[in-house]
Write a protein that holds these residues in place. Sequence first.
Motif, short mmCIF file in Angstrom:
data_model
loop_
_atom_site.label_atom_id
_atom_site.label_comp_id
_atom_site.label_asym_id
_atom_site.label_seq_id
_atom_site.Cartn_x
_atom_site.Cartn_y
_atom_site.Cartn_z
N ASN A 255 -1.20 10.79 -5.87
CA ASN A 255 -2.32 9.87 -5.76
C ASN A 255 -2.44 9.15 -7.11
O ASN A 255 -2.67 9.78 -8.15
CB ASN A 255 -3.60 10.66 -5.47
N ILE B 187 7.93 13.00 2.72
CA ILE B 187 7.87 11.58 2.38
C ILE B 187 9.27 11.00 2.53
O ILE B 187 10.21 11.47 1.87
CB ILE B 187 7.36 11.37 0.95
N GLU C 197 10.90 5.05 1.61
CA GLU C 197 9.62 4.48 1.19
C GLU C 197 9.40 4.57 -0.31
O GLU C 197 8.35 4.14 -0.81
CB GLU C 197 8.47 5.21 1.90
N ARG D 205 6.27 2.74 -2.41
CA ARG D 205 5.25 3.65 -2.91
C ARG D 205 5.15 3.58 -4.44
O ARG D 205 4.06 3.61 -5.01
CB ARG D 205 5.55 5.09 -2.47
N GLU E 177 3.40 0.22 -5.54
CA GLU E 177 1.95 0.21 -5.34
C GLU E 177 1.26 1.17 -6.31
O GLU E 177 0.20 0.85 -6.87
CB GLU E 177 1.60 0.57 -3.90
N LYS F 285 -0.97 -0.89 1.06
CA LYS F 285 -0.41 -0.30 2.27
C LYS F 285 -0.65 1.20 2.31
O LYS F 285 -0.91 1.78 3.37
CB LYS F 285 1.09 -0.60 2.33
N ARG F 286 -0.51 1.86 1.15
CA ARG F 286 -0.63 3.32 1.09
C ARG F 286 -1.96 3.81 0.54
O ARG F 286 -2.40 4.91 0.84
CB ARG F 286 0.50 3.89 0.21
N TRP F 287 -2.61 2.99 -0.30
CA TRP F 287 -3.81 3.43 -0.99
C TRP F 287 -4.90 2.38 -0.89
O TRP F 287 -4.63 1.18 -0.97
CB TRP F 287 -3.51 3.72 -2.47
#
Length: 338
Positions: free
Chosen positions: A84, A121, A125, A129, A132, A152-154
């Motif tokens: 994260n 995962i 990607e 990832r 971003e 897209k992810r967060w």
Amino acid sequence: MQFGLFGGARTKRSDGAADSHAYGDFIAYVSEAERLGFRSIFLVEHHFTGAGQISASLTLLAYLAARTRTIRLGTAVIVLPWHNPVLLAEQAATVDLLSGGRLDFGVGKGYRAGEFAGFHIPMGEATERFDEAIDVIRKAWTSPGRFSHHGKRWRYDDIVVEPQPLQVPHPPLWLAAGSPDSIRRAAREGYNLLLDQLGSVALTIERVALFREECRAIGRTYDPAMIGVTRALQIVRDEAGLKAAYETRARVVRTIGDLARGGGTPAPPEQDDAPLLGTPAEIVARLAKLQAGGVENVLLVDPAANVESLRIFAGEIMPAVADTRDALPLRSSRLPHL
């Protein structure tokens, strides 16, 4: 030249006591390196191997921040697709504060299929990832107040990341790269460059030249300290030790390849000139070739964390390739505000 360390503690699956001892030995190793004049320590991040490699590099660096005073504390690298980015920005900024502004933040996309599988995962990607995540981290460290991010992810709405790092605009960013495109990207996007321990002297010099020329092409001020070249260290005194050192080198290269690609990696060629392997005089000669090609910042890889090797290196090798420029470790204030 200036020198640092690369790698980390190595533990074994046990009842915990042996692992604790291994970490304690490594902390003593880093403390001795600081006393001997080494300028940095960069810790890896790996998971699920069963080989006892470091998994929580920022946690260990936070402890090292309290046990050291001058050595710079780096990650090499934190694999962004697994984290994260806001939590990571907070944790890294905390280490920067605790260390008095000594953090070097090395990041990468990851390369071991088994680790991606363990986190469920897809490796396909990794690039999106990574892109971003680093965008969020930069926003977190440079936004004057609250910010939002819708990706897209967060997704984050009206958040403020605390604490802010001590270094301005943020800790130096390092990118592990090897291909021409990734090296050019590192130069263009304000990263310092981490080069692997397997590349030959000729290939390493080519990579250094490419990064330097790309910096000049875009108007970015270049400093040799922007590039950290990792090199395995094996000091030997006789022929018997030399044979054992080359056997160790072959085994390490196979292990690295097996973990990265699942097996089938050949041993290094007989004329493998990447490691700093040999007598002190022979190692000085190898370093001189690197220095002639523009390498000024070398990170030593010693999985055994051998304090005696560090002392020999500091006493017999470092003076022969002393940093006559009196350069200080690169600070983030010398990076562009991104």
